[in-house]
Structures are given as C-alpha cells and as structure tokens.
Design a protein around this motif. Structure first.
Motif, PDB file in Angstrom:
ATOM      1  N   LEU A 201      -1.694  21.309   7.422  1.00  0.00           N
ATOM      2  CA  LEU A 201      -2.547  22.564   7.321  1.00  0.00           C
ATOM      3  C   LEU A 201      -3.183  22.861   5.874  1.00  0.00           C
ATOM      4  CD1 LEU A 201      -3.754  24.948   8.776  1.00  0.00           C
ATOM      5  CD2 LEU A 201      -1.432  26.161   8.689  1.00  0.00           C
ATOM      6  N   ILE A 202      -2.035  22.752   4.900  1.00  0.00           N
ATOM      7  CA  ILE A 202      -2.693  23.205   3.584  1.00  0.00           C
ATOM      8  C   ILE A 202      -3.613  22.108   3.233  1.00  0.00           C
ATOM      9  CG2 ILE A 202      -1.677  22.918   1.196  1.00  0.00           C
ATOM     10  CD1 ILE A 202       1.020  23.839   2.072  1.00  0.00           C
ATOM     11  N   GLN A 203      -3.693  20.875   3.479  1.00  0.00           N
ATOM     12  CA  GLN A 203      -4.802  20.134   3.152  1.00  0.00           C
ATOM     13  C   GLN A 203      -6.150  20.174   3.805  1.00  0.00           C
ATOM     14  OE1 GLN A 203      -4.476  17.344   0.852  1.00  0.00           O
ATOM     15  NE2 GLN A 203      -2.786  18.652   0.687  1.00  0.00           N
ATOM     16  N   GLU A 204      -5.746  21.105   4.899  1.00  0.00           N
ATOM     17  CA  GLU A 204      -7.319  21.474   5.805  1.00  0.00           C
ATOM     18  C   GLU A 204      -7.883  22.710   4.949  1.00  0.00           C
ATOM     19  OE1 GLU A 204      -8.951  20.467   8.510  1.00  0.00           O
ATOM     20  OE2 GLU A 204      -7.939  18.701   8.124  1.00  0.00           O
ATOM     21  N   LEU A 205      -6.961  23.609   4.784  1.00  0.00           N
ATOM     22  CA  LEU A 205      -7.013  24.998   4.193  1.00  0.00           C
ATOM     23  C   LEU A 205      -7.886  24.952   2.825  1.00  0.00           C
ATOM     24  CD1 LEU A 205      -4.290  27.202   5.434  1.00  0.00           C
ATOM     25  CD2 LEU A 205      -6.572  27.036   6.261  1.00  0.00           C
ATOM     26  N   LYS A 206      -7.567  23.827   1.875  1.00  0.00           N
ATOM     27  CA  LYS A 206      -7.863  23.796   0.585  1.00  0.00           C
ATOM     28  C   LYS A 206      -9.313  23.520   0.209  1.00  0.00           C
ATOM     29  CE  LYS A 206      -7.402  19.007  -0.852  1.00  0.00           C
ATOM     30  NZ  LYS A 206      -6.729  18.124  -1.889  1.00  0.00           N
ATOM     31  N   ARG A 207      -9.965  23.108   1.523  1.00  0.00           N
ATOM     32  CA  ARG A 207     -11.476  22.744   1.623  1.00  0.00           C
ATOM     33  C   ARG A 207     -12.081  24.276   1.401  1.00  0.00           C
ATOM     34  NH1 ARG A 207     -12.623  18.943   6.754  1.00  0.00           N
ATOM     35  NH2 ARG A 207     -11.101  20.677   7.731  1.00  0.00           N
ATOM     36  N   ASP A 208     -11.553  25.391   2.014  1.00  0.00           N
ATOM     37  CA  ASP A 208     -12.124  26.752   1.864  1.00  0.00           C
ATOM     38  C   ASP A 208     -11.503  27.773   0.913  1.00  0.00           C
ATOM     39  OD1 ASP A 208     -14.043  26.192   3.863  1.00  0.00           O
ATOM     40  OD2 ASP A 208     -12.536  26.116   5.371  1.00  0.00           O
ATOM     41  N   TYR A 209      -9.991  27.461   0.558  1.00  0.00           N
ATOM     42  CA  TYR A 209      -9.307  28.344  -0.213  1.00  0.00           C
ATOM     43  C   TYR A 209      -8.797  27.891  -1.233  1.00  0.00           C
ATOM     44  CZ  TYR A 209      -9.627  30.851   4.349  1.00  0.00           C
ATOM     45  OH  TYR A 209      -9.991  31.324   5.546  1.00  0.00           O
ATOM     46  N   THR A 210      -8.419  28.649  -2.214  1.00  0.00           N
ATOM     47  CA  THR A 210      -7.844  27.952  -3.584  1.00  0.00           C
ATOM     48  C   THR A 210      -6.407  28.537  -3.091  1.00  0.00           C
ATOM     49  OG1 THR A 210      -9.627  28.712  -5.092  1.00  0.00           O
ATOM     50  CG2 THR A 210      -7.510  28.590  -5.914  1.00  0.00           C
ATOM     51  N   ILE A 211      -5.436  27.428  -3.378  1.00  0.00           N
ATOM     52  CA  ILE A 211      -4.068  27.533  -3.013  1.00  0.00           C
ATOM     53  C   ILE A 211      -3.117  27.419  -3.908  1.00  0.00           C
ATOM     54  CG2 ILE A 211      -2.148  26.579  -1.328  1.00  0.00           C
ATOM     55  CD1 ILE A 211      -4.531  25.956   0.618  1.00  0.00           C
ATOM     56  N   VAL A 212      -2.296  28.260  -4.200  1.00  0.00           N
ATOM     57  CA  VAL A 212      -0.991  28.221  -5.050  1.00  0.00           C
ATOM     58  C   VAL A 212       0.310  28.163  -4.367  1.00  0.00           C
ATOM     59  CG1 VAL A 212      -0.156  28.878  -7.105  1.00  0.00           C
ATOM     60  CG2 VAL A 212      -2.294  29.399  -6.891  1.00  0.00           C
ATOM     61  N   ILE A 213       1.097  27.067  -4.366  1.00  0.00           N
ATOM     62  CA  ILE A 213       2.283  26.918  -3.738  1.00  0.00           C
ATOM     63  C   ILE A 213       3.292  27.000  -4.762  1.00  0.00           C
ATOM     64  CG2 ILE A 213       1.858  24.473  -3.195  1.00  0.00           C
ATOM     65  CD1 ILE A 213       3.229  24.920  -0.807  1.00  0.00           C
ATOM     66  N   VAL A 214       4.692  27.598  -4.189  1.00  0.00           N
ATOM     67  CA  VAL A 214       5.860  27.499  -4.893  1.00  0.00           C
ATOM     68  C   VAL A 214       6.830  26.465  -4.162  1.00  0.00           C
ATOM     69  CG1 VAL A 214       7.980  28.579  -5.517  1.00  0.00           C
ATOM     70  CG2 VAL A 214       5.868  29.582  -6.015  1.00  0.00           C
ATOM     71  N   THR A 215       7.189  25.479  -4.690  1.00  0.00           N
ATOM     72  CA  THR A 215       8.027  24.617  -3.827  1.00  0.00           C
ATOM     73  C   THR A 215       9.137  24.196  -4.686  1.00  0.00           C
ATOM     74  OG1 THR A 215       8.174  22.574  -2.305  1.00  0.00           O
ATOM     75  CG2 THR A 215       6.558  22.586  -4.148  1.00  0.00           C
ATOM     76  N   HIS A 216      10.538  23.804  -4.107  1.00  0.00           N
ATOM     77  CA  HIS A 216      11.544  23.377  -4.738  1.00  0.00           C
ATOM     78  C   HIS A 216      11.494  21.681  -4.325  1.00  0.00           C
ATOM     79  CE1 HIS A 216      13.678  27.016  -5.398  1.00  0.00           C
ATOM     80  NE2 HIS A 216      14.181  26.505  -6.406  1.00  0.00           N
ATOM     81  N   ASN A 217      10.717  21.448  -3.490  1.00  0.00           N
ATOM     82  CA  ASN A 217      10.716  20.024  -2.925  1.00  0.00           C
ATOM     83  C   ASN A 217       9.585  19.256  -3.680  1.00  0.00           C
ATOM     84  OD1 ASN A 217      10.015  17.673  -1.047  1.00  0.00           O
ATOM     85  ND2 ASN A 217      10.985  18.728   0.462  1.00  0.00           N
ATOM     86  N   MET A 218      10.301  18.311  -4.728  1.00  0.00           N
ATOM     87  CA  MET A 218       9.549  17.316  -5.376  1.00  0.00           C
ATOM     88  C   MET A 218       8.403  16.395  -4.534  1.00  0.00           C
ATOM     89  SD  MET A 218      10.106  18.176  -8.481  1.00  0.00           S
ATOM     90  CE  MET A 218      10.389  19.720  -7.844  1.00  0.00           C
ATOM     91  N   GLN A 219       8.850  15.878  -3.291  1.00  0.00           N
ATOM     92  CA  GLN A 219       8.218  15.060  -2.471  1.00  0.00           C
ATOM     93  C   GLN A 219       6.854  16.074  -1.958  1.00  0.00           C
ATOM     94  OE1 GLN A 219      11.407  15.260  -2.551  1.00  0.00           O
ATOM     95  NE2 GLN A 219      11.747  13.309  -3.534  1.00  0.00           N
TER      96      GLN A 219
END
Length: 263
Positions: A201-219
């Motif tokens: 979903l994140i990959q789809e949404l970035k076409r229309d939105y600027t996304i900033v995500i916090v994650t502990h998961n390196m992968q």
C-alpha cells in the motif's frame, strides 16, 4: 554528529518539507539536537535508529503533535512548501489536515467502518451524503480495503482484523486528502501477511503522497523507502538514498547499526 543541508544527498524530487536546525526539549531533556533535513515530495522517507533516538519526536514535529505534550519546546524551523509550520498564523488543526498521521497501534473509533472514514470530512464541514459516500469509497480503495468491506460498511470497525483496522486508519487519514502522510511504525503489531499488504500500500500511495515512516525494521526500511535517515541520541547521523545508505553508508556508526553490530 549534527547534519547540515550542505552534506545532504541530491534529491530526485522537489523538496516538500525543509527542516532546519530543529531541536526539541521535553522540560530539561533534549530529544532532538539541531536536525536539518530535506524531505522529498512523492517519495517514502524512512527514519531508523534505536529506541529513544528521536525518530518519533521528529515525526511529531512535522504536524505539531508535540504541541500537545506539556513542557515541550521547539527551536528551529519546519517548512512545508515554503510555509513555516510553526508560524503564529498557522492553525494546527488545519495543518493536520495537510499532514495526516497513522500510529503504531491501530485506533479505529467504536463506530461503523463508514463512519470511521467519514469522520474527518464531517469535521471539516462535509454534509452531502453523496459526496461523503464518494469520499469513503475512494479512501477505502486507496487503502486497498474496499473489496474486503464494501458489503459491510455499516458494521463495527472493531470487528475487523488488526491488519484491516490499520488500513482503515490509513483510509481515515486519506479521507481529508492530505499532502503528507506520517506513519509511526504502522506494521509493528501486524503479522507478516498484513505487514506485506501495508508495504504494498505504501508503494501505491507514494505516487500521490509524500510519506515519512518510522520503523525499527531494517528490512522494511530497505523495502519500502526511497530515502533513509539514521538517528542516534537525538542527532541525525546520516541521510541518503536508501540504496546508498544500506550498501555504502558514509558513517561508520550507520554501518554498525545497519549490520547489527550496534543497537
């Protein structure tokens, strides 16, 4: 350890959010130390680093959620499309319509699926039932949830699975048509299948939105983001294209964290 715009990577997209010399204090405790960072438009920027390093504090500065924390004090500037988010004339409520947020734990309201998504538009004055229906359907399509819930929009949102609830919260954030979407570990409580759906979903949404995500998961950071910022003890240690930062970081501290030798 402090970063400066002069050492930032060349971005492949216009700057959406420009952060300069941002410091945050909670009472006497300094949580962020003179952070400067350009966040590109229509890209995914991941914030990584050990617990307590300032990632979530930084994220909350981008829509002034820290305003709600007693004793919080902010220095420096955060501009979105050239507008100072901390200007005296900026209404934080209006700002949070432009900069939506999805939290670590899904938090649907104890209402129907329809009413969860329609909540934001109603708050902002939308009353026409046809328009509301269109917004709800569009937002559920955008969050890849429509096909799973189209025949039960009147059912309680609390009856959805954890992964569905998180996608519903994403739909709720999208319903007010933000420009930026902040995500604070949106998949940390989900199983691998639900996590994969959120990442797609994140990959789809970035076409229309600027996304900033916090994650502990390196992968996860490596999979979903275009750019990655590594924080440690309130400092921005390194920021670069994800492909560069994960394969050829310029700072030893970054390499040690990514390879698991530290943190």
């Amino acid at each position: 350890m402090e970063s400066s715009p002069a050492t930032a990577p060349a971005l492949d997209s216009p700057v959406k959010i420009a952060v300069r010399n941002l410091s945050v204090f909670y009472g006497a405790t300094q949580a962020l130390r003179s952070v400067s960072l350009d966040i590109p438009e229509a890209r995914v920027t991941a914030l990584i680093g050990p617990s307590g390093c300032g990632k979530s504090t930084f994220l909350r500065c981008l829509n002034r959620m820290n305003d709600r924390i007693h004793g919080a004090r902010i220095e420096g500037s955060v501009n979105i499309d050239g507008e100072d988010l901390y200007g005296a004339d900026v209404d934080p409520v209006v700002l949070r319509r432009r900069v939506g947020m999805v939290f670590q734990k899904s938090n649907p309201f104890p209402k129907s699926i329809f009413e969860n998504v329609a909540f934001g538009p109603r708050v902002h004055g939308m009353r026409d039932p046809v328009a509301l229906r269109e917004v709800v359907e569009r937002s559920l399509h955008q969050s890849a949830l429509w096909e799973e819930v189209a025949d039960r929009l009147g059912s309680s949102a609390l009856d959805l699975s954890g992964g569905q609830q998180q996608r519903l919260c994403i739909a709720r954030a999208l319903a007010v048509q933000p420009e930026v979407l902040l995500m604070d570990e949106p998949a940390s409580a989900l199983d691998p299948i639900a996590t994969a759906k959120i990442e797609e979903l994140i990959q789809e949404l970035k076409r229309d939105y600027t996304i900033v995500i916090v994650t502990h998961n390196m992968q996860q950071a490596a999979r979903v983001s275009d750019y990655t910022a590594y924080f440690y003890l309130g400092h921005l240690v390194e920021f670069d294209a994800t492909s560069v930062l994960f394969t050829n970081p310029s700072r030893q501290e970054t390499e040690d964290y990514i390879t698991g030798r530290f943190g």
